[in-house]
Structure formats: C-alpha cells, structure tokens
Design a protein around this motif. Structure first.
Motif, PDB file in Angstrom:
ATOM      1  N   GLY A   1     -13.608  35.747  -4.022  1.00  0.00           N
ATOM      2  CA  GLY A   1     -14.567  36.534  -4.638  1.00  0.00           C
ATOM      3  C   GLY A   1     -13.835  37.067  -6.034  1.00  0.00           C
ATOM      4  O   GLY A   1     -12.868  36.491  -6.523  1.00  0.00           O
ATOM      5  N   ALA A   2     -14.629  37.958  -6.693  1.00  0.00           N
ATOM      6  CA  ALA A   2     -14.017  38.449  -8.217  1.00  0.00           C
ATOM      7  C   ALA A   2     -12.711  39.285  -7.712  1.00  0.00           C
ATOM      8  O   ALA A   2     -12.629  39.594  -6.561  1.00  0.00           O
TER       9      ALA A   2
ATOM     10  N   VAL B   1     -12.064  34.980   4.172  1.00  0.00           N
ATOM     11  CA  VAL B   1     -12.934  36.042   3.773  1.00  0.00           C
ATOM     12  C   VAL B   1     -13.666  35.983   2.451  1.00  0.00           C
ATOM     13  O   VAL B   1     -12.991  35.837   1.364  1.00  0.00           O
ATOM     14  N   VAL B   2     -14.814  35.939   2.296  1.00  0.00           N
ATOM     15  CA  VAL B   2     -15.775  36.072   1.154  1.00  0.00           C
ATOM     16  C   VAL B   2     -16.475  37.116   0.825  1.00  0.00           C
ATOM     17  O   VAL B   2     -17.167  37.693   1.746  1.00  0.00           O
ATOM     18  N   VAL B   3     -15.833  37.727  -0.414  1.00  0.00           N
ATOM     19  CA  VAL B   3     -16.105  38.940  -0.519  1.00  0.00           C
ATOM     20  C   VAL B   3     -17.704  38.778  -1.625  1.00  0.00           C
ATOM     21  O   VAL B   3     -17.339  38.303  -2.691  1.00  0.00           O
ATOM     22  N   THR B   4     -18.909  39.432  -1.164  1.00  0.00           N
ATOM     23  CA  THR B   4     -19.982  39.077  -2.228  1.00  0.00           C
ATOM     24  C   THR B   4     -20.633  40.463  -2.310  1.00  0.00           C
ATOM     25  O   THR B   4     -20.105  41.530  -1.723  1.00  0.00           O
TER      26      THR B   4
ATOM     27  N   GLY C   1      -5.805  33.221  -2.715  1.00  0.00           N
ATOM     28  CA  GLY C   1      -6.819  33.500  -3.201  1.00  0.00           C
ATOM     29  C   GLY C   1      -7.590  32.373  -3.924  1.00  0.00           C
ATOM     30  O   GLY C   1      -7.123  31.583  -4.173  1.00  0.00           O
ATOM     31  N   TYR C   2      -9.223  32.368  -3.830  1.00  0.00           N
ATOM     32  CA  TYR C   2      -9.943  31.380  -4.329  1.00  0.00           C
ATOM     33  C   TYR C   2     -11.117  32.463  -5.222  1.00  0.00           C
ATOM     34  O   TYR C   2     -11.360  33.232  -4.728  1.00  0.00           O
ATOM     35  N   PRO C   3     -11.560  31.617  -6.139  1.00  0.00           N
ATOM     36  CA  PRO C   3     -12.525  32.159  -6.771  1.00  0.00           C
ATOM     37  C   PRO C   3     -13.975  32.579  -6.572  1.00  0.00           C
ATOM     38  O   PRO C   3     -14.816  33.440  -6.900  1.00  0.00           O
ATOM     39  N   ASP C   4     -14.291  31.638  -5.485  1.00  0.00           N
ATOM     40  CA  ASP C   4     -15.711  31.823  -4.848  1.00  0.00           C
ATOM     41  C   ASP C   4     -15.843  30.953  -3.606  1.00  0.00           C
ATOM     42  O   ASP C   4     -14.697  30.618  -3.086  1.00  0.00           O
ATOM     43  N   ALA C   5     -17.002  31.015  -2.846  1.00  0.00           N
ATOM     44  CA  ALA C   5     -17.000  30.781  -1.476  1.00  0.00           C
ATOM     45  C   ALA C   5     -16.650  29.168  -1.428  1.00  0.00           C
ATOM     46  O   ALA C   5     -16.134  28.397  -0.786  1.00  0.00           O
ATOM     47  N   ALA C   6     -17.176  28.453  -2.466  1.00  0.00           N
ATOM     48  CA  ALA C   6     -17.390  26.805  -2.610  1.00  0.00           C
ATOM     49  C   ALA C   6     -15.756  26.549  -2.807  1.00  0.00           C
ATOM     50  O   ALA C   6     -15.562  25.599  -1.979  1.00  0.00           O
ATOM     51  N   ALA C   7     -15.025  27.214  -3.227  1.00  0.00           N
ATOM     52  CA  ALA C   7     -13.480  26.797  -3.167  1.00  0.00           C
ATOM     53  C   ALA C   7     -12.761  27.242  -1.988  1.00  0.00           C
ATOM     54  O   ALA C   7     -11.898  26.546  -1.545  1.00  0.00           O
TER      55      ALA C   7
END
Length: 322
Positions: free
Chosen positions: A43-44, A86-89, A66-72
């Motif tokens: 997430g951001a 954990v994906v923060v939206t 850390g990853y930039p988005d859910a796809a990564a």
C-alpha cells in the motif's frame, strides 16, 4: 564380560537413544511460533506505516517486506518471497495468505491478523491447496516415507555387498524408480499435488537419492556403523527438523536453519516449490540436495579404498622388521 557390556548397552544406551528421539521429534513441535517469518505489507507508504509499526512490535516474529500494491504482494507470495501480506486500502486492510506454502502459517496469519478493530479482515488465499488435499496432508506426510526410502536404499546397497560403480548405479536407478512411484501415488492417484508431473517425480527422486547416497556413502566408509550414522542424520535429525508439516520459520533456532541443510528439509521445500509454485524457490533446496548427493556418491566410490588403506598400512607395519 561381553554379556555384561551387552546388558549395559541395552539398559543405558537404548533409553538414551529413545530420549534423544523424543526430544528431536517433540521439542520443535512444542515450540512452534513465528520467528522472522517473511510477511509483506502493501500500500501507500503513509498508509502502511502504522501496520508495519504494529508488526514490528512483535519483536522477532515477522520479517516485514514492503510492496507498492496488492499485485506486487501477490507476485511475492507466488514467488515464495513471503508467506502472506497485509494490503492496506481505502476500505481497510485485506489479508493475503498462501495455504500451499504452509497451512499452519496461513492459519496463524488468519488468526493473528484476520481481525482488526473488532471486524473480520477480508482474506484471500492466493495459492490454495488442491481440492483433493485441502489440508496439505499428502505433501506433509511424504517426508517420512522419503527419509525411510533413502535409509532403506543405502542400507540395502551396503548389506548386499554392492561396491564401487555397481553401488552407484544401483542407488541412482532406485532413486529414479522411487521418484516415479511417489509421483504416481501422490499426483496421478490422489491428486494431492498440482505441479508438473515430471518435476514432482524428479523432486521425490532427488530427495530419496540424497538420503540413500548419504547412508550408502557412510556405510562404504565406516562399515555397518555408517548405516547407523546415516539413519541418525536422516531420520532423527533431518525428519523432525525438516519443517515440512509446519514451516522452517516456526521452528526454534537453530533447528529451522539446520533442517533446511539436511536432505528431508531440502527435499520437502523442493517438492512444495515444484508442486504449487511453478518452481519458484528451488535454488537453495537443489543446491543442498546436490551437495549431499555428490558427497555421498563420492564416498560410495572412494569409501572402500579409504577404509582399506589404514588396514593395509597396519599390516605393513606389523610385517616390517624391527
């Protein structure tokens, strides 16, 4: 006097072996807990900061990536970089897991991270197990038969008196047949694996080969005592320390690391990668199994020579004039 010594062996040594076996099999299972378990946060940067801080408060439990988005994050899970994420939206957090990587870890993440502020966090299984084996029982249970196959193979080669090149060819051929049979049972019959059939057969074969070559090599170098040493390495250390039924990062240290350096642990990791993850993460297990195989087969060829040399030197010394 010999009978007294035999009585001492039975009364003292056998219980000691049993005690060691109980420790090796029960202690790691009784101390399961996340230890630097690779976990992603996507997430951001500003949004994921509180989540990272919360995870890092559990000192030593998670290794946060850390990853930039859910796809990564999904890609990282499929490539076996992390066990989940954990994906923060804007609508709140979501949890990604991979039951194929380790059902125990997926359950642990769901229980510990699957609820936030009294609400259930939506959870997605990115790499699920096959429908015919939703709990991963077949792969988890394969470690023991492969360990036994390696020990039996190496012991049979030694007991039957096979030496040198014949022993080497026998070990290679037996491992290949074991791999084909194991893949036929687990994939073709039970449908418990979901990868390329030949890759699975190769993983089974290499796991059996590493164990069998190790036992046969120790036996060629040390005689019957080598079979016992090989069984100790493969069965009493390698099998309970493999982490196949849980995950290496859930075992106490240094057991988790040691298990991946022994044939059963490396074999289980290799099979999981080819069965569920399209071969991602095979480099380490392949290298480990390759080292054990090469060293074992080298001892199969050179062990009788090395074993005979001290005897020849002793005989020469005894026959030399004073």
């Amino acid at each position: 006097m010999s009978q007294v010594r035999s009585m001492i062996v039975v009364v003292l040594v056998v219980p000691a072996v049993i005690a060691f076996s109980l420790w090796a099999f029960l202690w790691p299972s009784a101390r399961l807990a996340p230890r630097d378990l690779p976990l992603g946060v996507a997430g951001a940067t500003a949004a994921v900061a509180p989540v990272k801080a919360q995870l890092e408060e559990r000192e030593g439990a998670f290794e946060v990536h850390g990853y930039p988005d859910a796809a990564a994050a999904r890609t990282a899970i499929k490539e076996r970089e992390v066990y989940g994420a954990v994906v923060v939206t804007d609508r709140g957090p979501r949890l990604l897991v991979a039951s194929a990587a380790a059902p125990t870890v997926a359950q642990l993440l769901t229980e510990s991270l699957g609820e936030r502020d009294g609400r259930t966090v939506p959870t997605e299984d990115v790499v699920p197990l096959p429908e015919n084996d939703p709990r991963g029982t077949a792969l988890n249970s394969s470690a023991l038969p492969m360990a036994l196959a390696g020990i039996a193979m190496g012991a049979a080669v030694s007991t039957l008196g096979l030496r040198g090149l014949r022993a080497l060819v026998t070990v290679l051929a037996a491992a290949a047949v074991i791999g084909l049979v194991a893949a036929a049972v687990t994939d073709s019959w039970l449908g418990a694996l979901a990868g390329d059939w030949w890759a699975e057969a190769g993983a089974f074969a290499l796991a059996a080969l590493a164990g069998g070559a190790t036992v046969a090599g120790f036996a060629a170098l040390l005689g019957p005592a080598g079979i016992g040493l090989g069984a100790l390495v493969i069965m009493l250390l390698g099998n309970p320390f493999s982490g196949v039924t849980s995950a290496p990062q859930l075992l106490p240290e240094p057991v988790g690391t040691l298990g991946q350096l022994l044939p059963p642990g490396a074999g289980g990791s290799l099979l999981r990668s080819v069965a569920y993850f399209d071969g991602h993460g095979v480099a380490g297990p392949l290298a480990t199994l390759g080292v054990w195989t090469v060293l074992g087969l080298a001892l199969v060829l050179l062990g009788p020579v090395l074993r005979a040399r001290p005897t020849a030197d002793a005989s020469a010394a005894a026959g030399a004039p004073a």
